[in-house]
Structure formats: structure tokens, C-alpha cells
Design an enzyme around this catalytic site. Structure first.
Site, mmCIF file in Angstrom:
data_model
loop_
_atom_site.group_PDB
_atom_site.id
_atom_site.type_symbol
_atom_site.label_atom_id
_atom_site.label_comp_id
_atom_site.label_asym_id
_atom_site.label_seq_id
_atom_site.Cartn_x
_atom_site.Cartn_y
_atom_site.Cartn_z
ATOM 1 N N HIS A 119 0.872 -1.184 0.000
ATOM 2 C CA HIS A 119 0.000 0.000 0.000
ATOM 3 C C HIS A 119 0.907 1.233 0.000
ATOM 4 O O HIS A 119 2.013 1.196 0.550
ATOM 5 C CB HIS A 119 -0.831 -0.064 1.284
ATOM 6 C CG HIS A 119 -1.912 0.947 1.396
ATOM 7 N ND1 HIS A 119 -1.673 2.234 1.792
ATOM 8 C CD2 HIS A 119 -3.250 0.859 1.185
ATOM 9 C CE1 HIS A 119 -2.813 2.899 1.829
ATOM 10 N NE2 HIS A 119 -3.799 2.088 1.460
ATOM 11 N N GLN A 199 -4.284 -5.474 6.948
ATOM 12 C CA GLN A 199 -5.214 -6.432 6.327
ATOM 13 C C GLN A 199 -5.171 -7.809 6.972
ATOM 14 O O GLN A 199 -5.913 -8.698 6.564
ATOM 15 C CB GLN A 199 -4.898 -6.578 4.824
ATOM 16 C CG GLN A 199 -5.129 -5.320 4.017
ATOM 17 C CD GLN A 199 -6.593 -4.868 4.002
ATOM 18 O OE1 GLN A 199 -7.515 -5.637 4.294
ATOM 19 N NE2 GLN A 199 -6.808 -3.609 3.677
ATOM 20 N N CYS A 363 -4.639 2.304 -3.766
ATOM 21 C CA CYS A 363 -3.429 2.873 -3.128
ATOM 22 C C CYS A 363 -2.229 1.951 -3.325
ATOM 23 O O CYS A 363 -1.421 1.765 -2.399
ATOM 24 C CB CYS A 363 -3.634 3.141 -1.647
ATOM 25 S SG CYS A 363 -4.946 4.314 -1.322
#
Ligand code: PMP
Length: 408
Positions: A119, A199, A363
Site C-alpha cells: 500500500h 489487512q 493505493c
């Protein structure tokens, strides 16, 4: 499939676009259970005051609630309370490490390694600090399934590397990276490891001691908690050596006209008025996750992901990126495109059916460029989703395909 958890989430009971809301954007943020909302409300109604500062009882209560949240977070990941720094989010946690540890310990010629699938929040701070220090930012490249090959780890993690910063789970392809192996390799070469758990922690338990990881970061809002509260875990011996990131109120021991001495851990890294309401919400989110249990969370998500991947595999116009089957290397994040349709259009058509999905570069522009993709649609599950919702999603996708066949 009767999902016993859905009823705990007030927003999931609402209709959206005149239909029951199907929320498939859990990788962006999760919905909040009533228990979390109530805990925050209770804090604001009964205890709201500025912690640490006041000598009055209300302020002491706020301090206790905040420190209780720290203790709870520490227990949740098997760290010590002094090793838990509350931040705003994963992004701020990584910036703190880059601008404190990175600025103090990187020198010219050193290397920082990240994966190409990171990210932006695990790329940009490293771009900035390596530039400032004359160090180099290098990448672990993934294969077509999104996995980091062992040879890539062997080749890139050399003695020049001082920091390895990697996500445990990719927010685009759902790939679960071999972080235990990467941590062992990095330590052998004398590097520290920053684990982006944004995540992973909503779905998999984290034991920082067992992993022997140096830093671990995550956001409350992706694990049932509120926005505006994030966590930085750092090994005590590392945090002790690091200078403060932000300076100001509450992080000092004493201040004179030209100098200051800093408070002990963890206050040294928590400048200004802290987010007590957010910490209370996060603490309640941890309780909720503990009540459901990671085994149950994984069982439900495994079934959902397996079912969705099978359904999508049966639609010739749909391309799924990354692993096409559920495995130990794949979580419940699925990136896909309907061939010939812009992902933003796909997302809009699904939205009209009350189905919230993400579309864009997520992103992760370096990964997109590397995979020669402009954008993808992304669905991401949490344990309150159901197989019926997957069916409705697949049915709605047929509207997208009809659109495609009409040549619109
Ligand atoms: N890392 C990963 C892997 C993410 O998925 C995200 C959020 N999409 C972030 C970092 C950044 O999280 P936040 O915006 O909460 O700082």
C-alpha cells in the site's frame, strides 16, 4: 446461511439504494458492532475529560480507560503495554517508524526493502526517508499469483538492508506473505522488520513474540473499531533507542527555553491530546473479535472466498487477479475485472443493486503498473457477510455483462 453476527451491526440492517445493503468493502474499513458504538457513547457520556492532565476524578477515569485499552491491545498481540503506541492509523504508525527509527539509524548506502505490492502508506514514508538519508529503496517483486518467490527474498535481503517493511496480507490480491521466513532472513542480515498488519489482524491472530517481529502496525477501523485510532507495536529495546516523532504536550518530562527531556515510553511517542474515545472503541472491538474467535472468523471467510472464487471462475467475462483458489496463501480479498468494462462502471452498476465494492488502484500504483493494470474492482469479506450476498453479487454482475453484450 444464517449469520448470527449480522444483527450486531446497525448499519447492515439498513436498506441502501432501496435494497438490503451488501457491504463488500471490508478491506477499506469494516462496519462497527453496536457494542463498539455503545462503549464509545458511554465514554463520552460518562467519562469525557482530558486524560493525564487533570487531578480530578473524571480525568483519572479517562486515563484509566485509555490505559485499559493499551493493556487490552498489548494482550491481544502478546506484547507489553509499554510497547503499544496509539496513533491515528497504520499510515501514521509507519511514518513514525520511518521518521524516528529510519532517520536515526539509516545511513548513506543502506537499503530499505518493501514488496512491490505494498500500500502507498508502506512505500511513501520509505521513499522520503531513504532520499533524505542517501539510502536506497528496493523492491521484492511478486509472481503472477502475487506471491514473493523465495529466491527474491534471498537476493534482495542482503547485509546492506537495515529495514524490511512488508504487509502480512496484500490489500489488492489478498496474498498472505511468508512473513515468518522474511523476519528470520532479515534478522540474520541485521535488519529490523516492520509488519503492516492492516489487512491481516482483522482475520488472523498476531503474536509479536512468537513472530519475533520488531514493529507491527494496524488500524482500528479495519477491525471493527472506529476511525482515528491506530496501533504501533515496537520492541521495547528499539522504542527506547528511538527519538520522538511528534513533539509537544504530554510527551515531555521537563521543558526549558532551549531544550526538553522526554517522557518515558509509551508517552514519548504520543504528543498532544490522545484519542481516548477511539481507544475505548478499539478495546471493545478487540473484545468482540475475541468473543467471535479467529477460528470462526476464518471458517466463515474461507467458505465465502471459496464460494465467490468458484462463482467468478464460472463467468468467462470475468478475470480474477492473483490466486484463483483459497489456500494458506490467500485471504478474502478478491480483485477482478469484467473484461472490456471499466472497473468504475462495474462498481457503479453493483452500487445500484445495493452492493458496495471498491474500484481503482487501491493505493497500490506500483503494483498496478507492475501488473500492467490501470485499475481493478475489489470485493473483500468479513465474517458478517453471507453466501446469499455472494449470490446477489454474482447475479448483479450479470447486469454488467449484459451491458457489455449490448455494446454500450
Ligand atoms: N496498509 C494496508 C495493507 C492497507 O490495506 C491500508 C488501508 N487500505 C493501509 C496500510 C493504510 O491504512 P490507513 O488508511 O488506516 O492508515
Amino acid at each position: 446461511m444464517l449469520n448470527p453476527y449480522k444483527k450486531d451491526f446497525p448499519l447492515l440492517a439498513k436498506t441502501y439504494q432501496g435494497k438490503p445493503l451488501i457491504y463488500f468493502d471490508n478491506a477499506a474499513t469494516t462496519q462497527k458492532p453496536e457494542a463498539v458504538l455503545k462503549a464509545m457513547e458511554r465514554y463520552y457520556i460518562e467519562e469525557n475529560s482530558n486524560p493525564y492532565r487533570g487531578l480530578y476524578d473524571l480525568s483519572t477515569k479517562a486515563t484509566e480507560s485509555y490505559e485499559h485499552a493499551r493493556k487490552k491491545t498489548a494482550e491481544f498481540i502478546n506484547g507489553k503495554p509499554v510497547e503499544i503506541i496509539f496513533t491515528r492509523n497504520t499510515t501514521e504508525s509507519i511514518n513514525l517508524i520511518a521518521y524516528s527509527y529510519g532517520r536515526e539509524f539509516l545511513t548513506k548506502g543502506d537499503e530499505v526493502v518493501v514488496a512491490i505490492s505494498e500500500h502507498h502508506s508502506n512505500i511513501l514514508p520509505w521513499q522520503q526517508i531513504t532520499k533524505e538519508k542517501g539510502a536506497k529503496l528496493t523492491y521484492l517483486y511478486v509472481n503472477a499469483l502475487g506471491q514473493i518467490p523465495e529466491e527474491e527474498i534471498e537476493k534482495k535481503i542482503t547485509k546492506k538492508v537495515k529495514i524490511v517493511a512488508i504487509a502480512q496480507v496484500s490489500n489488492v490480491l489478498g496474498t498472505i506473505h511468508p512473513v515468518r521466513y522474511i523476519i528470520e532472513k532479515a534478522h540474520k542480515k541485521g535488519a529490523v522488520v516492520v509488519l503492516d498488519c492492516a489487512q491481516s489482524i482483522p482475520h488472523y491472530p498476531l503474536d509479536v513474540k512468537k513472530l519475533n517481529v520488531d514493529f507491527a502496525v494496524f488500524s482500528g477501523h479495519k477491525m471493527l473499531g472506529p476511525m482515528g485510532i491506530g496501533v504501533l507495536y515496537g520492541k521495547e529495546e528499539l522504542l527506547l533507542k528511538m527519538p520522538p516523532f511528534l513533539t509537544g504536550g504530554e510527551m515531555i518530562e521537563s521543558v526549558s527555553e532551549q531544550a526538553a527531556t522526554f517522557a518515558p515510553l509509551p508517552q514519548k511517542f504520543e504528543a498532544g491530546t490522545v484519542n481516548v474515545g477511539g481507544a475505548v472503541g478499539l478495546s471493545e472491538a478487540i473484545s468482540y473479535i475475541n468473543r467471535v474467535g479467529y477460528d470462526t472468523i476464518q471458517k466463515i471467510e474461507h467458505e465465502l472466498t471459496d464460494y465467490a472464487l468458484n462463482q467468478l471462475a464460472g463467468i468467462p467475462e470475468v478475470t480474477v487477479y492473483g490466486e484463483s483458489v483459497v489456500s494458506n496463501y490467500r485471504s478474502g480479498v478478491i480483485s477482478f475485472n469484467v473484461n472490456g468494462i471499466h472497473p468504475h462502471d462495474t462498481a457503479s452498476i453493483l452500487d445500484a443493486d445495493g452492493i458496495a465494492v471498491r474500484a481503482g488502484h487501491h493505493c497500490a500504483q506500483p503494483l498496478m503498473k507492475y501488473m500492467k493494470l490501470a485499475a481493478t474492482c475489489r470485493i473483500s469479506f468479513y465474517f458478517y457477510n453471507t453466501l446469499e450476498e455472494v449470490d446477489a453479487f454474482v447475479k448483479s454482475l450479470s447486469n454488467v455483462r449484459r451491458w457489455l453484450n449490448n455494446g454500450n
